[in-house]
Design an enzyme around this catalytic site. Structure first.
Site, PDB file in Angstrom:
ATOM      1  N   TYR A   1       0.813  -1.220   0.000  1.00 11.54           N
ATOM      2  CA  TYR A   1       0.000   0.000   0.000  1.00 11.54           C
ATOM      3  C   TYR A   1       0.850   1.276   0.000  1.00 11.54           C
ATOM      4  O   TYR A   1       0.415   2.301  -0.495  1.00 11.54           O
ATOM      5  CB  TYR A   1      -0.897   0.030   1.248  1.00 11.54           C
ATOM      6  CG  TYR A   1      -2.252  -0.599   1.058  1.00 11.54           C
ATOM      7  CD1 TYR A   1      -2.391  -1.861   0.514  1.00 11.54           C
ATOM      8  CD2 TYR A   1      -3.410   0.080   1.452  1.00 11.54           C
ATOM      9  CE1 TYR A   1      -3.640  -2.442   0.366  1.00 11.54           C
ATOM     10  CE2 TYR A   1      -4.664  -0.495   1.308  1.00 11.54           C
ATOM     11  CZ  TYR A   1      -4.769  -1.753   0.763  1.00 11.54           C
ATOM     12  OH  TYR A   1      -6.011  -2.320   0.626  1.00 11.54           O
TER      13      TYR A   1
ATOM     14  N   ASP B   1      -2.118 -17.866  -1.077  1.00 10.16           N
ATOM     15  CA  ASP B   1      -3.143 -18.517  -1.921  1.00 10.16           C
ATOM     16  C   ASP B   1      -3.772 -19.699  -1.176  1.00 10.16           C
ATOM     17  O   ASP B   1      -4.983 -19.889  -1.175  1.00 10.16           O
ATOM     18  CB  ASP B   1      -2.564 -18.943  -3.283  1.00 10.16           C
ATOM     19  CG  ASP B   1      -1.258 -19.710  -3.189  1.00 10.16           C
ATOM     20  OD1 ASP B   1      -0.643 -19.751  -2.097  1.00 10.16           O
ATOM     21  OD2 ASP B   1      -0.837 -20.292  -4.208  1.00 10.16           O
TER      22      ASP B   1
ATOM     23  N   ASP C   1      -5.918  -7.085   3.622  1.00 11.92           N
ATOM     24  CA  ASP C   1      -7.098  -6.441   3.050  1.00 11.92           C
ATOM     25  C   ASP C   1      -7.960  -7.502   2.380  1.00 11.92           C
ATOM     26  O   ASP C   1      -9.178  -7.569   2.595  1.00 11.92           O
ATOM     27  CB  ASP C   1      -6.663  -5.377   2.031  1.00 11.92           C
ATOM     28  CG  ASP C   1      -7.858  -4.678   1.412  1.00 11.92           C
ATOM     29  OD1 ASP C   1      -8.773  -4.310   2.169  1.00 11.92           O
ATOM     30  OD2 ASP C   1      -7.879  -4.518   0.178  1.00 11.92           O
TER      31      ASP C   1
ATOM     32  N   ASP D   1     -11.640  -9.498   4.057  1.00 10.66           N
ATOM     33  CA  ASP D   1     -12.950  -9.459   3.393  1.00 10.66           C
ATOM     34  C   ASP D   1     -13.464 -10.879   3.184  1.00 10.66           C
ATOM     35  O   ASP D   1     -14.647 -11.169   3.387  1.00 10.66           O
ATOM     36  CB  ASP D   1     -12.855  -8.771   2.020  1.00 10.66           C
ATOM     37  CG  ASP D   1     -13.284  -7.312   2.071  1.00 10.66           C
ATOM     38  OD1 ASP D   1     -13.007  -6.657   3.094  1.00 10.66           O
ATOM     39  OD2 ASP D   1     -13.878  -6.828   1.091  1.00 10.66           O
TER      40      ASP D   1
HETATM   41  C1  IPM Z   1     -10.133  -1.611   4.360  1.00 12.37           C
HETATM   42  C2  IPM Z   1     -10.527  -0.846   3.117  1.00 12.37           C
HETATM   43  C3  IPM Z   1      -9.441   0.179   2.823  1.00 12.37           C
HETATM   44  C4  IPM Z   1      -8.144  -0.570   2.591  1.00 12.37           C
HETATM   45  C5  IPM Z   1      -9.744   1.120   1.632  1.00 12.37           C
HETATM   46  C6  IPM Z   1     -11.059   1.829   1.794  1.00 12.37           C
HETATM   47  C7  IPM Z   1      -8.627   2.104   1.389  1.00 12.37           C
HETATM   48  O1  IPM Z   1     -10.731  -1.723   2.055  1.00 12.37           O
HETATM   49  O2  IPM Z   1      -9.965  -0.968   5.417  1.00 12.37           O
HETATM   50  O3  IPM Z   1      -9.982  -2.826   4.279  1.00 12.37           O
HETATM   51  O4  IPM Z   1      -7.893  -1.034   1.471  1.00 12.37           O
HETATM   52  O5  IPM Z   1      -7.379  -0.710   3.540  1.00 12.37           O
HETATM   53 MG    MG Z   2     -10.642  -3.762   2.582  1.00 12.92          MG
END
Ligand code: IPM
Ligand code: MG
Length: 364
Positions: free
Chosen positions: A143, A225, A249, A253
């Site tokens: 990032y 992976d 990240d 999710d």
């Molecule tokens: C998260 C979000 C953020 C990230 C975005 C909104 C920049 O997806 O906090 O996971 O990628 O870190």
């Molecule tokens: Mg995210």
């Protein structure tokens, strides 16, 4: 006179303001019930700040955050900013505040409540009982690495980013993950891509070195992976997982879906000095903004993490978590976790129900 905790509140964009309102409502219920004092000061971040000040993180917001005991954030981003110069997109505000406050450790607890095990898209017996703490490095890696950009080379555009870690950056996040594992089931899984990436080979070397200080913790390494696959195959094998920023990240999710919805995933972004930041892991969901449909639970649980990690108010934090569980047990659901026979409620009502449970003294 008990202490007043100063909280900087950054609602942000999309569903941010409405979910933050529920968080504040529940914290006010905690105040009433337990006699602790919170002072909330709102400021702009993300698109909301771009609209008024032309930048996603105004200096005044950063100042307020730095002078607070903790930062409570909603979410940022909206499609209407997609065409903006990348340097002033809403996301930059979030990345900048993480960097400026040195919030290198992002904790995302993936806890499957029994009541919601049936709401997951995965089979109930796979997800029931899952309790994983994902530890994501948050201020370095892909990032933030330099060089990065898009430029013309030999007549065509090339885009590039750099995944880079200093040993010290790996060590501090890994140490924190080991410390967390010591307070839990004493298992740590480090995620990398050491079969391909040099940066991952260094990551693994540092993990091995730090592990010597934690002989009681059972350590494993996994390629990212494979981790993505194992998380849906058999998530119960994990206790604490630690990983690079971008890997975290993506995997967080993915892991959120074990809980039934991204709307259930709280997060705490911690530092070794200064205020920490608490925000739900999900985004701003502009498609349902202002419709009273968003699930405020991740935000309320993030507020509970604030009480626990920043203020050491464990009893109050537990009461918040307990209240959420009871409301779920009674069958109340927002749309994202709705199931047959349950009672569908909106954002605001969910906040009311959780607050009532806290004030009503049903809990001890
Ligand atoms: C998260 C979000 C953020 C990230 C975005 C909104 C920049 O997806 O906090 O996971 O990628 O870190
Ligand atoms: Mg995210």
């Amino acid at each position: 006179m008990s202490k007043t905790y100063k909280i900087a509140v950054l609602p942000g964009d999309g569903i941010g303001p409405e979910i933050i309102d529920q968080g504040i409502k529940v914290l006010n219920a905690v105040s009433k019930r337990f006699g602790v004092n919170f002072e909330f000061t709102k400021a702009l971040i993300g698109g909301a700040a771009i609209d008024v000040e032309g930048v996603p993180l105004p200096d005044s917001t950063l100042e307020l955050a730095k002078n607070s005991d903790a930062v409570f954030m909603g979410s940022i981003g909206d499609w209407k900013y997609d065409k903006l110069d990348p340097a002033i997109r809403p996301e930059c505000g979030l990345l900048k505040i993480r960097k400026e406050l040195n919030l290198f450790a992002n904790l995302r607890p993936v806890v499957v409540y029994d009541e919601l095990a049936a709401s997951s898209t995965l089979k109930e017996d796979v997800v029931k009982g899952v309790d994983i703490m994902m530890v994501r490095e948050l201020t370095s890696g892909l990032y933030f690495g330099e060089p990065k950009g898009i430029e013309l080379r030999n007549g065509e555009k090339v885009g590039f980013n750099t995944m880079i870690y200093k040993e010290s950056e790996i060590e501090r996040i890994v140490r924190l993950a080991f410390d967390i594992a010591m307070k839990r089931r004493k298992k740590l899984c480090s995620v990398d891509k050491a079969n391909v990436l040099d940066v991952s080979r260094l990551w693994r070397e540092v993990v091995e070195r730090v592990a010597k200080d934690y002989p009681e913790v059972e350590l494993s390494h996994i390629y990212v992976d494979n981790a993505a696959m194992q998380l849906v195959r058999n998530p119960k094998q994990y206790d604490v997982m630690v990983m690079e920023n971008m890997f975290g990240d993506i995997l967080s999710d993915e892991a959120s879906m074990l809980t039934g919805s991204l709307g259930m995933l709280a997060s705490a972004s911690l530092t070794d000095k200064g205020p920490a930041l608490y925000e739900p892991s999900h985004g701003s969901a502009p498609d349902i903004k202002g419709q009273d449909k968003a699930n405020p639970i991740a935000t309320i649980m993030s507020a509970a993490m604030m009480l626990k990690y920043s203020f050491n108010l464990d009893k109050e934090a537990n009461a918040m978590e307990e209240a959420i569980k009871q409301v779920l047990k009674e069958g109340y659901r927002t749309a994202d976790i709705m199931s047959e026979g349950a009672s569908l409620v909106g954002t605001n009502k969910m906040g009311d129900l959780v607050s009532e449970k806290i004030v009503c003294n049903i809990l001890n």
